[in-house]
Design a protein around this motif. Structure first.
Motif, mmCIF file in Angstrom:
data_model
loop_
_atom_site.group_PDB
_atom_site.id
_atom_site.type_symbol
_atom_site.label_atom_id
_atom_site.label_comp_id
_atom_site.label_asym_id
_atom_site.label_seq_id
_atom_site.Cartn_x
_atom_site.Cartn_y
_atom_site.Cartn_z
ATOM 1 N N CYS A 1 37.597 38.249 33.583
ATOM 2 C CA CYS A 1 36.469 37.621 34.272
ATOM 3 C C CYS A 1 36.784 36.197 34.748
ATOM 4 C CB CYS A 1 35.234 37.635 33.381
ATOM 5 S SG CYS A 1 34.297 39.184 33.498
ATOM 6 N N PRO A 2 37.489 35.379 33.954
ATOM 7 C CA PRO A 2 37.810 34.042 34.479
ATOM 8 C C PRO A 2 38.630 34.103 35.769
ATOM 9 C CG PRO A 2 38.127 34.107 32.112
ATOM 10 C CD PRO A 2 37.890 35.528 32.549
ATOM 11 N N PHE A 3 39.484 35.094 35.892
ATOM 12 C CA PHE A 3 40.323 35.270 37.073
ATOM 13 C C PHE A 3 39.487 35.675 38.287
ATOM 14 C CE2 PHE A 3 42.933 38.423 39.511
ATOM 15 C CZ PHE A 3 43.789 37.517 40.114
ATOM 16 N N ALA A 4 38.528 36.603 38.069
ATOM 17 C CA ALA A 4 37.708 37.078 39.185
ATOM 18 C C ALA A 4 36.532 36.154 39.445
ATOM 19 C CB ALA A 4 37.217 38.498 38.890
ATOM 20 N N LYS A 5 35.796 35.814 38.394
ATOM 21 C CA LYS A 5 34.600 34.976 38.549
ATOM 22 C C LYS A 5 34.959 33.590 39.075
ATOM 23 C CE LYS A 5 32.696 33.066 34.971
ATOM 24 N NZ LYS A 5 31.970 32.781 33.708
ATOM 25 N N GLY A 6 36.107 33.066 38.633
ATOM 26 C CA GLY A 6 36.534 31.744 39.073
ATOM 27 C C GLY A 6 37.019 31.680 40.500
ATOM 28 N N GLY A 7 37.120 32.849 41.160
ATOM 29 C CA GLY A 7 37.522 32.870 42.561
ATOM 30 C C GLY A 7 39.015 32.917 42.792
ATOM 31 N N PHE A 8 39.823 32.960 41.720
ATOM 32 C CA PHE A 8 41.277 32.972 41.892
ATOM 33 C C PHE A 8 41.755 34.260 42.555
ATOM 34 C CE2 PHE A 8 40.476 30.442 37.955
ATOM 35 C CZ PHE A 8 40.715 29.200 38.523
ATOM 36 N N MET A 9 41.165 35.384 42.169
ATOM 37 C CA MET A 9 41.533 36.648 42.799
ATOM 38 C C MET A 9 41.235 36.599 44.295
ATOM 39 S SD MET A 9 40.024 40.480 42.098
ATOM 40 C CE MET A 9 40.479 41.842 43.186
ATOM 41 N N HIS A 10 40.049 36.133 44.642
ATOM 42 C CA HIS A 10 39.663 36.104 46.054
ATOM 43 C C HIS A 10 40.580 35.175 46.851
ATOM 44 C CE1 HIS A 10 36.701 36.435 49.372
ATOM 45 N NE2 HIS A 10 37.160 35.222 49.674
ATOM 46 N N LYS A 11 40.830 33.978 46.332
ATOM 47 C CA LYS A 11 41.627 32.998 47.072
ATOM 48 C C LYS A 11 43.073 33.442 47.246
ATOM 49 C CE LYS A 11 38.647 29.305 45.368
ATOM 50 N NZ LYS A 11 38.491 28.204 44.384
ATOM 51 N N ASP A 12 43.592 34.203 46.263
ATOM 52 C CA ASP A 12 44.990 34.629 46.337
ATOM 53 C C ASP A 12 45.175 35.968 47.054
ATOM 54 O OD1 ASP A 12 45.618 32.341 45.000
ATOM 55 O OD2 ASP A 12 46.055 33.299 43.074
ATOM 56 N N PHE A 13 44.146 36.846 47.032
ATOM 57 C CA PHE A 13 44.301 38.187 47.596
ATOM 58 C C PHE A 13 43.762 38.299 49.029
ATOM 59 C CE2 PHE A 13 44.551 40.922 43.466
ATOM 60 C CZ PHE A 13 45.456 40.027 42.926
#
Length: 647
Positions: free
Chosen positions: A553-565
């Motif tokens: 959740c920290p990876f997805a909720k924090g926006g890291f997944m979106h910004k990197d993918f």
């Protein structure tokens, strides 16, 4: 004359014999002794076969077997298999010559199955029929349902459910409505038969032959030149279904573009999806009345229901080529302008393969008096962990974090898909329909659809803002005594078989014996070929061999997944190019951005160790492992694990 008298005496004798035989027959049928009740199983129709109520003392029921002509290459022996409702194995009773068998009964369901050499309703495959015995102190009633249930082999299943009649219109010419107002399917469109439960269901809509993926991605019906929405609702004895449909039409900017397909599972006395308090004849201004031609309802007797997967599978069959498709529950309320808002959000992704999906926020406190949303938060799908028994353990999505979006100009990428709300292009239902072979499943459907969708190239996004809210039973006074499909035990034991199939298809149980699960129609309900299945497990830190999942959740909720993918979205908008992410290290990214939380979890572990509290230790160790503290400070985590063994 004497000859005339002899003839008269002979006729009188014949008449008396016939009368006696008739009286005996009547006595057996209508004044049956208290010891038995007889039920015929024949090759004729079962539509009107319902026994009269008789008194009974002994719990024995004779099953009269009437043998029809034997099909070619079949044995003349009649073989019957009997089982109580909770037994997985069937007891075999063999009768080579007898016309009648006596079978023990109880006040529960008995399953009676004939073998291939015994035809029922002119069918030459194995058929299952039920005898319901419901008795009280004075009587017993025996019923044979009118719909036989085929029990088919894998090859038969594959052929029975595929379109086979050349007399029916092609699948791409199937028109709205999928189900006529009287509950029937247009004869020229034909029907399919569901495995296990034997329901007659509409055929799947398909794209015209030769349609390319690029063409399918932008295909969809229109009204007045504008794109349509198919709203699919699965309702199990839900009195709010009519409210949900009313809300959808009344709060849409363009209700003329909305088409609703509802699977309504009810019993007599329930409030159905079209049952209005004021009939349309008295007030035709009601939304359901005004747009009745845009609403198609598949009516199903709730006692034969086998769960949301089956119901939503039927719902998928009601799709008729609309531009967009939305899936949701039957107890929801829409905000004003919801249709324009959700399409606008979807377009903001610039991704034809985008699927907006989420667990919905509770309806309580979510609306202004005018019908607008009061919320500035929304859930995101990222929290999941294994549950169930080995070897078919599966990922179940838990409560999802709800917060203000990190990404403010479009929906935000997330790893998982939710069944309670899904909005996408219609081709998502064409490529990834619900599995017809997963009855009695409530948990495990979401990860199966999500992973199958991933392999077909679909990307899941949390909506930027909520356009519909869910009425949860926990906070609703009027939903305290809701019905659940598992009140039906007609197919008890099928759920475990379904879970095996579901987990095996998506590679979540790689060590499961291939012979232990049903492989029927894998071309229809299997994986796609756009993305590698194992890449999903790698990127989202899931170990299908150890049945372990990392909290991301920290990876997805924090926006890291979106910004990197999201930057790897293909130029033609046909999904994110995951070949560019094969070397992406999700764990390293999480550890880099979440390292500042390690001191917090170290303190919690130390406190739990000092308190010697097993519950606190378990929670602290679990959280520490999910946040990577076992890599940063393995000695501390090992100390906590060792203490857990002694407290």
């Amino acid at each position: 004359t004497s000859s005339h008298k002899s003839m008269l005496h002979f006729l009188i004798y014949i008449f008396l014999v016939i009368a006696v035989v008739w009286l005996i027959a009547v006595f057996k049928v209508f004044i049956l002794d208290d010891d038995n009740i007889s039920t015929d199983i024949s090759s004729g129709s079962f539509a009107d076969m319902e026994e009269n109520i008789h008194k009974i003392k002994n719990k024995i029921i004779p099953i009269k077997l009437i043998k029809p002509p034997v099909p070619p290459k079949a044995s003349a022996d009649t073989r019957v298999f009997v089982s109580h409702k909770d037994q997985e194995k069937y007891h075999h009773i063999d009768s080579k010559a007898a016309d009648e068998l006596k079978v023990p009964i109880t006040a529960e369901w008995l399953y009676i199955r004939s073998s291939k050499d015994y035809q029922i309703e002119s069918r030459d495959f194995v058929t299952e029929n039920q005898i319901l015995v419901a008795h009280n102190d004075q009587n017993i009633r025996s019923t044979i349902p009118s719909t036989p249930v085929p029990k088919q082999t894998e090859s038969e299943n594959s052929s029975k459910n595929k379109l086979s009649s050349s007399s029916h219109v092609p699948a791409y010419e199937l028109k709205w409505p999928p189900v006529q107002p009287d509950g029937s399917v247009a004869p020229e469109e034909g029907e399919d038969t569901m495995p296990l439960i034997g329901l007659k269901v509409p055929r799947f809509w398909e794209a015209p032959p030769g349609t390319t993926d690029a063409e399918l991605n932008v295909m969809g019906s229109k009204v007045n030149g504008e794109e349509t929405i198919f709203l699919m609702i699965a309702s199990y004895r839900d009195f709010q279904c009519r409210e949900t449909i009313t809300s959808a039409f009344s709060r849409a900017d363009h209700p003329e573009r909305l088409f609703v397909g509802a699977v309504d599972q009810t019993v007599p006395g329930d409030v159905g999806c079209l049952d209005l308090e004021v009939p349309c004849e008295q007030d035709d201004s009601q939304p359901i009345c005004r747009y009745r031609s845009q609403i198609s309802v598949y009516h199903m007797d709730a006692k034969y229901a086998t769960g949301p997967v089956t119901a939503r599978h039927v719902g998928d069959r009601m799709y008729r080529g609309e531009s967009f498709v939305m899936q949701m529950d039957a107890h929801c309320q829409f905000v004003r302008h919801w249709d324009s808002k959700i399409i606008q959000q979807w377009r903001a992704t610039n991704n034809h393969m985008a699927v907006l999906s989420s667990y919905l926020t509770d309806v309580q406190g979510s609306f202004t008096p005018e019908g607008d949303s009061t919320r500035n938060t929304r859930p995101i799908m990222c929290n999941s962990d294994y549950e169930g028994a080995m070897p078919a353990r599966y990922l179940r999505h838990g409560a999802q974090p709800e917060c203000e979006p990190e990404v403010l100009d479009m929906p935000q990428l997330q790893p998982f898909w939710a069944a309670g709300f899904s909005f996408s292009r219609g081709h998502f239902k064409v490529r990834v329909p619900y599995d017809a072979y997963q009855p009695m499943v409530f948990q495990g459907e979401e990860i199966a659809i999500g992973i199958r969708g991933f392999t077909f190239g679909y990307d899941f996004y949390a909506p930027l803002e909520s356009v519909v809210f869910h009425e949860y039973a926990e906070k609703s006074n009027r939903r305290k005594k809701i019905h659940m499909f598992w009140e039906n035990n007609l197919h008890a034991g099928e759920g475990q078989k379904s879970i095996k199939r579901g987990t095996a298809i998506i590679g979540m149980a790689p060590d499961l014996d291939p012979k232990s699960w049903d492989h029927s129609e894998m071309d229809k309900y299997g994986l796609g070929k756009v993305r590698d299945l194992q890449l999903f497990y790698k990127l989202f830190l899931i170990d299908p061999y150890k049945r372990k999942a990392t909290q991301i959740c920290p990876f997805a909720k924090g926006g890291f997944m979106h910004k990197d993918f999201q930057p790897y979205l293909k130029p033609d908008g046909s999904g994110i190019d995951y070949t560019q992410l094969e070397d992406y290290d999700t764990r390293a990214v999480m550890e880099k951005h979440l390292g500042h939380q390690h001191p917090l979890w170290e303190r919690r572990l130390l406190n739990a160790i000092e308190l010697k509290d097993s519950n606190a230790l378990q929670k602290a160790v679990s959280s520490a492992q999910k946040f990577g503290l076992d890599k940063k400070n393995p000695a501390l985590v090992a100390k906590a694990l060792e203490m857990l063994q002694h407290v």
